[in-house]
Design an enzyme around this catalytic site. Structure first.
Site, PDB file in Angstrom:
ATOM      1  N   GLY A   1       6.150  20.917  -9.690  1.00 47.83           N
ATOM      2  CA  GLY A   1       4.825  21.452  -9.410  1.00 47.83           C
ATOM      3  C   GLY A   1       3.738  20.549  -9.939  1.00 47.83           C
ATOM      4  O   GLY A   1       3.830  19.321  -9.894  1.00 47.83           O
ATOM      5  N   GLY A   2       2.680  21.182 -10.463  1.00 47.67           N
ATOM      6  CA  GLY A   2       1.544  20.420 -10.980  1.00 47.67           C
ATOM      7  C   GLY A   2       1.947  19.498 -12.110  1.00 47.67           C
ATOM      8  O   GLY A   2       1.242  18.525 -12.408  1.00 47.67           O
TER       9      GLY A   2
ATOM     10  N   GLY B   1      -2.875 -14.677   6.379  1.00 44.45           N
ATOM     11  CA  GLY B   1      -3.657 -13.830   5.483  1.00 44.45           C
ATOM     12  C   GLY B   1      -3.052 -13.778   4.094  1.00 44.45           C
ATOM     13  O   GLY B   1      -3.765 -13.677   3.090  1.00 44.45           O
ATOM     14  N   ALA B   2      -1.729 -13.898   4.040  1.00 44.23           N
ATOM     15  CA  ALA B   2      -1.065 -13.791   2.745  1.00 44.23           C
ATOM     16  C   ALA B   2      -1.517 -14.913   1.804  1.00 44.23           C
ATOM     17  O   ALA B   2      -1.569 -14.736   0.590  1.00 44.23           O
ATOM     18  CB  ALA B   2       0.442 -13.815   2.924  1.00 44.23           C
TER      19      ALA B   2
END
Ligand code: HXC
Length: 512
Positions: free
Chosen positions: A172-173, A407-408
């Protein structure tokens, strides 16, 4: 009126009760499950005899569901401070033997107290999690406690290192506080993290999944990327945290801790001369370069099981900690994809926040093409890595061993986004793309097979080398691989007092 002796006896009695937590039976159950108790874990984590416990006598104030008759001193959290290798750290450990280590208002306040102290004193906070989550009997008070902790995790982010160990259930949280911290270490076969457990999943989606498959240590270390490290058992998890802490400064105003070193800064390694194959399609193991150049060949890898096409981790060069980010050409040719971009971006931001210089080693054919990646948002995830490297103002040393395509090249700590020293091996190929791809595009439909081979060779001659970039000053120096260690150390030494004032702004807007 009680005598002095009686008063001291009462103190001893209260302490004894607190030390027993949920009692012998539950401690045995914890051991039978292959887990240590909160106190045993802290004993292993901290330097012997250094632990100072605070709030040992805190009790909850809940009166619902018969809780007023069921109070245990400490209320399921052992908290305080101690030392790792002589350096101050703040700690809290959930005690599963007391109400399943669940979080209520009183013990949330204990965690908040140590986090506040850690921030004031400028020391890391380490949380050992083993808990059934929100204490059901305390309702919204428990949710409030968690939410207060989340808020503090965010306030402490980038101010003091925050480390979480997951040593039992974490549902959960309860998973979100660890998720906000810098590093998560899980223990094999006894730790679980999930937002909703297998039973809820079965009801909602009709999926059958075990808790190990859903949220076990290897799931989060190799599939989801939520966790950074995995220990074989509680003891090895504690040892990993000790080792990790050794690379980190106590807070963002300090430099990372230097250690005396004996490894020669001018040490050369002849095997590196022949490690990188001239054939760009042949893989090799980037780890050989990393381990060869760092002090005592000691590299502490972060996220070793996730996105193995990129390597991240800490080491020392001339006794000073560095963060290393390196493409791994032995896995998926070292390509950048969504997972590897995320893994590296978060690591780069951590190093930058805590003054840890970055050494980046490239052998990367570019970003991975395909609908999977595009639909998954490679554009925005790749941009995170670009953002992280651009934003980082720590000393940045970059080495290109072979491919730096497209781009790398720009993204991976290029000169253009603020690297301080850019080095390359003679085997480096710095170009928009590989020769075959380039020729196919430039001469599409306009060239015979024979001419194509010649064109590929021409392109390779012209572009598949480091010298065009060196002529333009984008590469500062082309080096012999054998001298990598001394060149990296030299760059780090030159840039150690680097200072880059940033523009005034509230915060940037990283493409999340
Ligand atoms: C109160 C709890 C509890 C809980 C366990 N216990 N979970 N008490 N609140 N949430 C108690 C049990 O009653 C038991 O008490 C002791 O802890 C040990 O639990 P067992 O079930 O006996 O242990 P085990 O079989 O090992 O199972 C552990 C477990 C299971 C997997 C954690 O107890 C469980 O599923 N608990 C519920 C988990 C959960 O749903 N939590 C809420 C998550 S939601 P005794 O006295 O018998 O020893 C959440 C919201 C946060 O956390 C939101 C933040 C904003």
């Amino acid at each position: 009126m009680s005598t002095l002796e009686e008063k001291f006896r009462e103190l001893d009695e209260r302490n004894r009760e607190a030390l027993l937590g949920g009692g012998k039976e539950r401690i045995e159950k914890q051991h039978l499950a292959g887990k240590l108790t909160a106190r045993e874990r802290l004993d292993l984590l901290l330097d012997s005899g250094s632990f100072v416990e605070i709030d040992k006598l805190v009790k909850h104030r809940c009166t619902d569901f018969g809780m007023d008759n069921n109070k245990i001193a400490g209320d399921g959290i052992v908290s305080g401070y101690g030392k790792i290798d002589g350096r101050l750290v703040f700690v809290f450990a959930q005690d599963f033997t007391v109400f399943g280590g669940t979080l209520g208002r009183a013990n949330a306040d204990k965690i908040i107290k140590v986090m506040d102290m850690a921030m004031k004193m400028g020391a890391p906070v380490i949380g050992l999690n083993d808990s059934g989550g929100a204490r059901i009997q305390e309702g919204v008070q428990s949710l409030a406690g968690y939410s207060d902790i989340f808020h503090l995790n965010v306030k402490a982010s980038g101010v003091i290192p925050q480390i979480s160990a997951i040593l039992g259930p974490c549902a959960g949280g309860a998973v979100y506080s660890p998720a906000l911290t810098d590093f998560i270490v899980m223990t094999k076969e006894s730790s679980y993290m999930f937002v909703t457990g297998p039973d809820v999943i079965k009801t909602v989606t009709h999926e059958n999944v075990t808790k190990e498959e859903l949220g076990g240590a290897m799931t989060h270390n190799s599939k989801s990327g939520v966790a950074h490290l995995v220990g074989e058992n509680d003891e090895s998890t504690m040892m990993m945290i000790r080792e990790l802490t050794g690379f980190l400064p106590s807070n963002n105003m300090e430099d990372p801790p230097e250690k005396p070193f004996t490894d020669d800064i001018n040490r050369e390694d002849e095997k590196l001369q022949t490690l990188v194959p001239v054939d760009p399609n042949k893989p090799y193991d980037m780890m050989v370069i990393i381990e060869s150049v760092v002090d005592d060949n000691n590299f502490f890898e972060i996220m070793p099981h996730y996105a193995k096409n990129i390597i991240t981790g800490f080491a020392r060069l001339a006794g000073k900690p560095v963060g290393i980010v390196a493409n791994q050409p032995a896995i998926l040719a070292g390509v950048l994809d969504i997972s590897s971009s995320l893994k590296a971006a978060r690591f780069v931001r951590f190093c930058d926040a805590f003054n840890i210089p970055l050494v980046t080693i490239l052998d990367v054919p570019g970003f991975l093409p395909g609908t999977n990646q595009e639909f998954g948002g490679i554009i925005k995830h790749g941009a995170k890595l670009l953002y992280a490297f651009s934003e980082a103002t720590v000393p940045k040393i970059t080495l290109i061993t072979r491919k730096a395509y497209g781009g790398a090249y720009g993204v991976m700590s290029s000169k253009h986004i603020g690297a301080d020293v850019n080095l390359a091996y003679p085997t480096a190929e710095i170009a928009v793309m590989g020769p075959e791809g380039a020729v196919n595009i430039i001469f599409r439909h306009k060239i015979s097979d024979r001419d194509k081979t010649a064109a590929v060779n021409d392109y390779r001659e012209a572009f598949a080398n480091p010298y065009k970039a060196a002529e333009l000053g984008y590469i500062d120096e082309v080096i012999h691989p054998r001298e990598t260690r001394k060149k990296l150390i030299g760059g780090l030494e030159m840039s150690q007092n680097k200072s880059v004032p940033g523009p005034s702004r509230k915060h940037g807007n990283i493409p999340l």
